[in-house]
Design an enzyme around this catalytic site. Structure first.
Site, short mmCIF file in Angstrom:
data_model
loop_
_atom_site.label_atom_id
_atom_site.label_comp_id
_atom_site.label_asym_id
_atom_site.label_seq_id
_atom_site.Cartn_x
_atom_site.Cartn_y
_atom_site.Cartn_z
N CYS A 8 -10.21 -4.89 -0.02
CA CYS A 8 -11.46 -4.32 0.07
C CYS A 8 -12.34 -4.40 -1.14
O CYS A 8 -11.84 -5.03 -1.95
CB CYS A 8 -10.98 -2.69 0.30
SG CYS A 8 -10.40 -2.09 -1.11
N GLU A 20 0.66 5.17 0.55
CA GLU A 20 -0.54 6.37 0.98
C GLU A 20 -0.06 7.66 0.53
O GLU A 20 1.09 7.88 0.02
CB GLU A 20 -0.76 6.33 2.73
CG GLU A 20 -1.10 4.83 2.86
CD GLU A 20 -1.41 4.69 4.29
OE1 GLU A 20 -0.97 5.57 5.20
OE2 GLU A 20 -2.13 3.65 4.74
N CYS A 40 -4.23 0.69 -2.35
CA CYS A 40 -3.99 -0.56 -1.45
C CYS A 40 -2.89 -1.59 -2.35
O CYS A 40 -2.58 -1.41 -3.42
CB CYS A 40 -5.44 -1.44 -1.55
SG CYS A 40 -6.48 -0.83 -0.76
N ASN A 56 0.67 -1.26 -0.14
CA ASN A 56 0.14 0.03 -0.11
C ASN A 56 0.91 1.28 0.04
O ASN A 56 1.98 1.31 0.53
CB ASN A 56 -0.98 -0.17 1.07
CG ASN A 56 -0.39 -0.04 2.53
OD1 ASN A 56 0.47 -0.77 2.82
ND2 ASN A 56 -1.08 0.33 3.41
N CYS A 87 -10.62 -3.24 -4.57
CA CYS A 87 -9.70 -4.34 -4.84
C CYS A 87 -10.37 -5.53 -5.52
O CYS A 87 -9.97 -6.20 -6.48
CB CYS A 87 -8.75 -4.76 -3.86
SG CYS A 87 -7.35 -3.32 -3.37
N GLU A 141 -3.06 -4.82 -3.02
CA GLU A 141 -3.40 -5.52 -3.95
C GLU A 141 -3.59 -4.64 -5.36
O GLU A 141 -3.00 -5.37 -6.26
CB GLU A 141 -4.85 -6.04 -3.76
CG GLU A 141 -4.80 -6.88 -2.52
CD GLU A 141 -5.22 -6.29 -1.31
OE1 GLU A 141 -4.69 -5.06 -1.15
OE2 GLU A 141 -5.98 -6.57 -0.46
N1 THU Z 1 -5.30 -1.68 2.52
C1 THU Z 1 -4.63 -2.55 1.69
O1 THU Z 1 -3.51 -2.29 1.28
N2 THU Z 1 -5.15 -3.67 1.24
C2 THU Z 1 -6.17 -4.24 1.96
O2 THU Z 1 -6.92 -5.21 1.66
C3 THU Z 1 -6.95 -3.35 2.97
C4 THU Z 1 -6.64 -1.88 3.28
C5 THU Z 1 -4.52 -0.48 2.84
C6 THU Z 1 -5.31 0.87 2.48
C7 THU Z 1 -4.68 1.87 3.32
O3 THU Z 1 -3.38 2.27 2.99
C8 THU Z 1 -4.46 0.94 4.60
O4 THU Z 1 -4.34 -0.17 4.28
C9 THU Z 1 -5.59 1.25 5.65
O5 THU Z 1 -6.71 1.10 5.23
#
Ligand code: THU
Length: 158
Positions: free
Chosen positions: A111, A63, A72, A61, A114, A74
């Site tokens: 999520c 940000e 994310c 991920n 994704c 994925e």
């Molecule tokens: N996140 C992911 O990378 N994958 C997931 O399956 C769930 C959430 C990330 C998004 C964000 O950067 C952090 O986790 C918190 O939600």
């Protein structure tokens, strides 16, 4: 008329009980996690795609201080795959995460956004790929494809 969609998944108590191919893809996802940039959520996620040839594509991920602009783990891996390697098919994706959002009671499953993107890559390659997840309590869950996690997907016939 009532119809039913069944949801099936594999469950292993711990990563050591999981088959070698799952341990391997989760270990690749764990490596990918070290590149996560998550200073805002403090929830670091790693993902790894295994392709037909055995090639591995890593994602984590990423940000941004403008929160909605992050992505994310994925989708980071899936879009890198789409941009660079989509001449071969995806066999499976492994996902791991660490942080307060994942406690002993939570499962780490992708999520909604994704899932939607996974659905389209599945459509593009006309073949489901496995999704392997490492939960907060150390157990492992896998599903054979996105249709288990996103039934009645937009754009498909049922
Ligand atoms: N996140 C992911 O990378 N994958 C997931 O399956 C769930 C959430 C990330 C998004 C964000 O950067 C952090 O986790 C918190 O939600």
């Amino acid at each position: 008329m009532e119809r039913e969609i069944k949801f099936s998944y594999k469950y292993f108590n711990s990563i050591n009980d999981a088959p070698e191919e799952y341990r391997s893809i989760l270990s690749e996802a764990r490596n990918a996690q070290s590149k996560a940039y998550a200073p805002y959520s403090k929830f670091k996620v790693g993902s790894a795609l295994q392709l037909e040839s055995g090639k591995i594509i890593h994602g984590s991920n990423q940000e941004n201080m403008a929160y909605p602009d992050g992505l994310c783990a994925e989708r980071t891996a899936l879009f890198a795959y789409g941009a660079n390697h989509s001449d071969e098919k995806i066999i499976r994706i492994g996902i791991v995460g660490d942080g307060d959002l994942l406690n002993e009671k939570s499962i780490l499953s992708p999520c909604g956004s994704c899932r939607q993107v996974m659905a389209e890559f599945t459509l593009r390659q006309d073949k489901e790929f496995e999704i392997v997840m490492l939960n907060g309590d150390g157990s492992v869950i896998s599903v054979p494809g996105i249709s288990e996690l996103l039934p009645l997907t937009f754009g498909t016939k049922h």
